[in-house]
Design a protein around this motif. Structure first.
Motif, PDB file in Angstrom:
ATOM      1  N   ALA A   2      -4.633   2.693  -5.757  1.00 36.97           N
ATOM      2  CA  ALA A   2      -5.174   2.187  -4.495  1.00 36.97           C
ATOM      3  C   ALA A   2      -5.701   3.369  -3.687  1.00 36.97           C
ATOM      4  N   PRO A   3      -6.567   3.100  -2.710  1.00 34.31           N
ATOM      5  CA  PRO A   3      -7.017   4.189  -1.843  1.00 34.31           C
ATOM      6  C   PRO A   3      -5.838   4.811  -1.085  1.00 34.31           C
ATOM      7  N   SER A  39      -2.529   6.401  -8.428  1.00 32.82           N
ATOM      8  CA  SER A  39      -3.994   6.386  -8.314  1.00 32.82           C
ATOM      9  C   SER A  39      -4.518   4.951  -8.343  1.00 32.82           C
ATOM     10  N   GLU A  81      -7.145   3.194   5.432  1.00 31.64           N
ATOM     11  CA  GLU A  81      -7.279   3.667   4.060  1.00 31.64           C
ATOM     12  C   GLU A  81      -8.602   4.394   3.879  1.00 31.64           C
ATOM     13  N   GLN A 130     -12.599   3.472 -13.099  1.00 34.46           N
ATOM     14  CA  GLN A 130     -11.440   3.551 -12.219  1.00 34.46           C
ATOM     15  C   GLN A 130     -11.431   2.332 -11.286  1.00 34.46           C
ATOM     16  N   TYR A 131     -10.226   1.843 -10.991  1.00 36.36           N
ATOM     17  CA  TYR A 131     -10.067   0.684 -10.117  1.00 36.36           C
ATOM     18  C   TYR A 131      -9.052   1.013  -9.028  1.00 36.36           C
ATOM     19  N   TYR A 132      -9.276   0.428  -7.827  1.00 31.43           N
ATOM     20  CA  TYR A 132      -8.416   0.679  -6.683  1.00 31.43           C
ATOM     21  C   TYR A 132      -8.138  -0.642  -5.970  1.00 31.43           C
ATOM     22  N   LYS A 192       0.823  -1.207   0.000  1.00 30.84           N
ATOM     23  CA  LYS A 192       0.000   0.000   0.000  1.00 30.84           C
ATOM     24  C   LYS A 192       0.860   1.260   0.000  1.00 30.84           C
ATOM     25  N   TYR A 243      -5.531  -1.408 -16.126  1.00 26.94           N
ATOM     26  CA  TYR A 243      -5.257  -1.186 -14.697  1.00 26.94           C
ATOM     27  C   TYR A 243      -4.350  -2.276 -14.131  1.00 26.94           C
ATOM     28  N   ILE A 261     -13.720   4.016  -0.357  1.00 29.49           N
ATOM     29  CA  ILE A 261     -14.158   4.320  -1.718  1.00 29.49           C
ATOM     30  C   ILE A 261     -15.450   3.560  -1.988  1.00 29.49           C
TER      31      ILE A 261
END
Length: 384
Positions: free
Chosen positions: A117-118, A115, A175, A252-254, A108, A227, A178
């Motif tokens: 991951a949270p 951009s 975190e 968007q992916y996290y 993490k 991604y 989202i």
């Protein structure tokens, strides 16, 4: 003479792997300190030894003259698997990889400047938690190590003082929350290229524990693959198998979590049915350094798994096995608990009661079925 394989653990997660290995002509040895669990009954031999005892498992591997060691769906078993594979120079995980992914902060923190991951923080004082809550509206607190959604907290500014003792802060990462569609995803990297990526729509309960995985058309798309390639580069992922939890927000992916193993909760079985990818076959070929042909992976069928569980603690009095109303959709139903067993509250992955795998003819039908299956009374308890 059959080649021998060691399988770490004997829960329902290992059932499909053991069956596959036996079908392929391997002699299966299950290492578990719970020798009466469901998968132990499938194995050719069961050794009542904790797979956490690395030195004992190393001795067993040598004494049995085994050819490989497997663990699926268990982060706790990964250090033992990597120790054996490293010691005997087998293909598989290296200790450095296991150590890296065992602490969520390791990966993490690498992603904090991206951009992918949270936003994630380590916190040592409650004041720092309050400062973080000025940046985001809601925080997810996760133990730095561990899996199965154990210990996850949702923290708002009004609740933070009551949810976590200050002395526990160092054991957690925090975190920003989202909102979106949560996905599971099994990923295989081969020759530094993504060989397949199979996403599932993930359903969780109020405690954040997965209670279902559904394969819907449209989850696989170009934006997800872009991604995942960015993520692979950012984390310098080696060849091998990974299980990811991802939050999707539009295109968007996290990344929420990642572990170097196959997923649990019957994910390989569902992926086989929904995408035509046989993960146990690929894992076995990779471990034994067999040729793996290029894969063409695409959506084939709507299929899902419901994780049978309880929100209350008690003794199991009855369970529905044959007369439920979803027979025409049933692929497989199996129970991890017997009449008279104590049932725990479903606040972590290990506390499930079994699985129901089912199919449908469309995304809409699968989602509707899941809601009906979820609300059905699969069992009765004598409440504690």
């Amino acid at each position: 003479m059959k080649q021998k394989t060691l399988i770490l653990g004997a829960g329902s997660f290992q059932k499909g792997l053991i069956s596959y290995l036996k079908d392929q002509g391997f002699y299966t040895i299950c290492v578990t300190n719970k020798p009466h669990e469901i998968s132990a009954l499938e194995a050719d031999k069961v050794l009542d030894v904790s797979y956490l005892e690395i030195s004992e498992v190393l001795k067993i591997f040598e004494q049995e003259n085994a050819a490989q060691i497997f663990c699926v769906a268990s982060d706790l078993a990964l250090p033992t698997q990597s120790a054996v594979q490293s010691h005997f120079k087998l293909r598989g995980l290296q200790k450095e990889e296991v150590d890296f992914f065992a602490n969520k902060w390791n990966y993490k923190s690498l992603l904090n400047q991206t951009s992918l991951a949270p936003i994630t923080r380590r916190v040592e004082k409650m004041e720092e938690l309050a400062d973080f809550l000025e940046e985001v509206d809601l925080i997810i607190g996760k133990p730095k190590s561990g899996s199965g959604s154990k210990g996850i907290l949702k923290i708002s500014s009004a609740e933070k003082a009551d949810l976590l003792p200050p002395k526990k802060l160092k054991e957690y990462i925090f975190e920003g929350y989202i909102e979106g569609n949560e996905l599971g995803c099994d990923l295989f990297i081969l020759d530094d290229t993504i060989a397949y990526a199979c996403p599932t729509h993930k359903e969780t309960n109020t405690k954040g524990v997965p209670m279902g995985h559904l394969i819907l058309s449209g989850l696989q798309n170009e934006s997800l693959l872009v991604y995942l390639n960015r993520l692979k580069k950012a984390l310098k992922l080696n060849d091998g198998f990974y299980n990811l939890d991802i939050m999707q927000q539009g295109e968007q992916y996290y990344l929420l979590d990642i572990s170097p193993r196959l997923g649990g909760n019957c994910i390989p079985e569902v992926i086989h049915l929904g995408y035509g990818v046989h993960e146990y076959e690929l894992l076995t070929k990779w471990f034994f350094q067999k040729t793996i042909s290029p894969l063409t992976v695409s959506f084939r069928k709507n299929v899902g798994v419901y994780i049978i569980h309880s929100e209350e603690k008690g003794m199991l009095l009855s369970k529905e096995e044959n007369n439920h109303p979803f027979k025409k959709h049933e692929v497989e139903l199996f129970w991890n608990k017997r009449i008279g067993d104590t049932i725990e509250i479903f606040d972590q992955g290990a506390h499930h009661m079994g699985y129901f795998i089912f199919s449908a003819n469309s995304n809409e039908e699968l989602l509707e079925l899941f809601e009906e299956i979820k609300s059905y009374s699969w069992f009765t308890l004598e409440k504690h």
